[in-house]
Design a protein around this motif. Sequence first.
Motif, mmCIF file in Angstrom:
data_model
loop_
_atom_site.group_PDB
_atom_site.id
_atom_site.type_symbol
_atom_site.label_atom_id
_atom_site.label_comp_id
_atom_site.label_asym_id
_atom_site.label_seq_id
_atom_site.Cartn_x
_atom_site.Cartn_y
_atom_site.Cartn_z
ATOM 1 N N ASN A 366 0.814 -1.204 0.000
ATOM 2 C CA ASN A 366 0.000 0.000 0.000
ATOM 3 C C ASN A 366 0.855 1.265 0.000
ATOM 4 O O ASN A 366 0.487 2.270 -0.592
ATOM 5 N N GLU A 369 1.922 1.714 -3.443
ATOM 6 C CA GLU A 369 0.815 2.164 -4.275
ATOM 7 C C GLU A 369 0.633 3.685 -4.199
ATOM 8 O O GLU A 369 0.540 4.348 -5.219
ATOM 9 N N GLU A 617 0.853 -8.478 -10.294
ATOM 10 C CA GLU A 617 -0.186 -7.479 -10.565
ATOM 11 C C GLU A 617 -1.351 -8.047 -11.352
ATOM 12 O O GLU A 617 -2.488 -7.596 -11.227
#
Lengths: 668, 250, 262
Positions: A366, A369, A617
């Motif tokens: 995260n 990201e 991914e």
Amino acid sequence: MAIKKKKTPTKAKTVKTNSRTSKVILDSKIPAGPIADKWDKHRFNLKLVNPANKRKYEVIVVGSGLAGASAAASLAELGYKVKCFCYQDSPRRAHSIAAQGGINAAKNYQNDGDSAYRLFYDTVKGGDYRSRESNVYRLAQVSVDIIDQCAAQGVPFAREYGGLLANRSFGGAQVSRTFYARGQTGQQLLLGAYSALNRQISLGNVEMHTRSEMLDVVMIDGHAKGIVVRNMISGEISRHAAHSVVLATGGYGNVFFLSTNAMGCNVTASYRAYKRGACFANPCFTQIHPTCIPVSGDHQSKLTLMSESLRNDGRVWVPKDKKTAEKIRKGELSPNDISDKDRDYFLERKYPSFGNLVPRDVASRNAKEVCDEGRSVVSSGLGVYLDFADSIKRMGENTVRERYGNLFDMYEKITGTNAYQNPMTIYPAVHYTMGGLWVDYNLMSNLPGLFAIGEANFSDHGANRLGASALMQGLADGYFVLPYTIGQYLAENGISDRPSIDDSAFSVVQDEVESRIETLLSIKGDRTPTSFHRELGQIMWDKCGMARNKEGLEEALLTIPKLRKEFWQNLSVPGKNTALNQSLEHAGRVADFLEFGELMCRDALQREESCGGHFREEHQTPEGEAKRNDDDFSYVSAWEHKGENKKPQLHKENLVYDEVKMTQRSYK
Amino acid sequence: MNLKLKVWRQDNAEDDGRFEYFEALDISPDMSFLEMLDVVNEGIISDGDEAIAFDSDCREGICGTCSMVINGVPHGGQKGTTACQLHMRHFNDGDTIVIEPWRATAFPVHRDLIVDRSSFDRIQRSGGFISVRTGSVPDANATPVAKENSDLAMDAAQCIGCGACVAACKNASAMLFVAAKVSHLSLMPQGQPERNRRALAMVNQMDEEGFGNCSVNGSCEAVCPKEISLDFIARMNREYGRALLKKGCS
Amino acid sequence: MSLASNIFNTSLGRKYLMALSGAGLFGFVVVHMLGNLTIFAGPAAINQYAAKLHSLGPLLWIARLSLLGMVGIHIWAAIKLSSENKRARKFQYEGTIEPVDSHRKSEIVSRYAARTMIYSGLIIAAFAFYHLAHYTWKVPQINGLNNIDFETFYVHDVNAGEKQIAYTTALPEGVGKEGENAVDVYRMVTSGFGVWWISIFYIISVGLLCIHLSHGLSAMFQSIGIKSKASQKLINRFALTAALLLFAGYVSVPISVLFGFL
């Protein structure tokens, strides 16, 4: 047993000098029966070595960290003759020393419902169902003995006023089972193992070789029977023969150049074993630790980890808005200028029930990201805030100082920033490698006589390791598993099964090692070993790091061989072999990383799923969570070397879950 | 910033050694001291010369491998900081920095800034352990340890064995190191059975290695990256006296 | 190893010897000063005190021999330890900008003292030898007074008659004998310290002794293992105070002589 000579002493063209041509069969040798009884029964069924004969058996242990030192000491206590090797100047300096947080054990001292079964269950689940149930159960079983052992050695564990051991909960576990010694658990446990090792050295049962780097393993008749070692002071290459070889050589995180590993950590020992025929299991499973200090520039030589415990009271955030983030990066705004409504506490937002305490892989991904979205808060573009302002408001600065003072000091030492006044900046970094040499239940690789313990094997953590479990596994292997299981191999093969170092196989390997060193020294190009290492690390981090995809991995499989080619043409290693030469040491390690990186990418490419530390991914849920594919990938990938410039062969050990029900992890 | 370095170079233990001068250009204040040396070394290797050899491993201040005397002070003189955690923001543009190896007869130089600290290992080997066999131990909670003792033992056990105490001491005395080790184990109930033997053996080995004696100057404490207290030296002296009376008379 | 061989052959054993002999010598220095101070109570007091000491006979010799033993052990251990220290560290650092123990600036005396123990010690030893030759063996050539021999300074030790007061009235020159008559210490001291350079030498030496003690007295507690961070302040203060008091006590005598108070 007579030693068969099967090698002409000419320079070998390939490295597979002695391994048999027979097919690799991965027999995990998991004992039958209920999971709770497997280890006891197995120990009963293991062959024993006659006590009077033990001193006639020699064992080589490479590495002196928690696993190596504990194994060497315990084997010597049993009566075996042990030779132990480490590249550091003292066995006490192995990188186990850097572990801060603690060590898990299912003691249930807190009466909070812990048990071996719960620790086992948590570990399998935390490993995202890619570890071997039987091994993990055994790990949980012996975890209690480790604490007893270490306490008896005088390890100053944290205590309560009543004099009994203190525990804390760690890494999101629901029970308090982590034992700790301030922020130095790794060092204290290692000093314990080191003291046991010292005792055996002083008794003459262990011959210790420091500043000695193992450069190859010697195979005779398909069995691992010795190693070739370079003395890092004199450059002298020596041969060492034994009945069995144990690798306790740690992980390969330094393939990324920047990691929390020590400068000297390397893959050479495991990789050389791999090239001699040992299967390498799950190389793509690497763990990224979310709370490291961000990179400050190109000069960065390694990353520093701060204990995960910081996430207990710190809040992770970035600005909601890209423009604000950019202003922060330029230094036009300070974090304290950003009002609460403009902050995105992204972990709390996405995972309301676990918040900032989600597992390492989730927290790391995260952070990546939001940085990829352009909301990073450090100039390099790689960093998020870890903010203690609310905790300081709630508990007072003194309480925060009591809990985390040493970490705040360390942070200030490195960054020059006072984290009581400004939020810390953190970014994930490579921390631990779950993959390693494939081993069976006895911790023996597919090469008879070659054992791998600690981080060097793959066995217990699956696709993701839980906090405070690395120390546990290293010591479990070294104190309580290997000393029993190695006896089986030794008893089966007998006392006479130890070659002389004059055996031709040794000369062949020594010649190869020496000619490789010669080559490294004779290239005389323009680029330093570090520059190649850094470039490789960048490729690995970009393509095979926190998130991977097919395209990137395929690209890496093209660029790495190119880089390797340049390495062998344009490397500069000044100096000579016959003296202390750190460039030469580094060059040798980088050469192996350059081959190993390719293997990692290959493994990541074939594993068409996301699990634990491996995030593809292409395989995620609509909410961006890892999506496992248990139907097709519930196996250990074990790679077999097939020769230079040939594709390695993938073998699969299917994982069977009788006890633990496979579920999708959810931390929402 | 730009710096001048005056660095000790020595090819091997037999060599006399000499100082050499280097320039460290474009150094960022965020670099650690060792990263600054890395940068200098990259330049040296690119020129085809041999890099300055220095020890380092964990680079986070815990393994105790790094060992250099910076401007006359082991680890560079920032409180509680090893050389690997020393950052360049503590230096100024144009500074000349003198870098030398640990200096002690018991720590012979291997090469440049790398010294041989195996004497520490031998001291530990002489008695720095509790003799327990793997497996033959009681439950960990069967032996309670008073929190005060356990905490104090931990203060001593923090020693990372870097040898800065020896390097700083005008007598190259290893007292702080040995004291930390002796104190740690003598404070734990588990360490009691061998308490006297240990103190005598470790002190004898320390003497044999050729370390000097304690003059109570406190330089060791000042440079110790783990800030280990001189109190432990007093404690060891006490332990030793006790051991002498109990064992020495027999 | 036996206790004795451990004590003499190990570094910590020798530090014990150093500390214990030092403690003994400190005791002597204190008693000696108190004895000196009796001079302010007048000639009779100090002369009587000296006579009392001399009358102790064999006890005096036991004290003297044990003092000598302590001095011997103290010096032997010091030389042994310091030669080991020299051997342990042959090189000095080039890059030294300030000494590593500069953190102890606040205790500048003790830090300086710590670094110079062997030198202050050796100078004190030399002084002690001179001091003995001066007042105990009464070697006339070194007292700086032309044709005056302390060997001739005796007093009547009993009251006999009008003008003759015990311990203050000098015996005529040439009369009196060591061991039989009371020595006129008062006259020895006043005339001895009347020589200015002897007084200066004495004051400097006593100063060195006190600097030596300011470190030694506190290090002694460390060597025998009864010092800690908690007691350190107290111990250091004790060491410094004792050193200062001794300095004041000892120096008061020659100063008083030089300025004519005695």
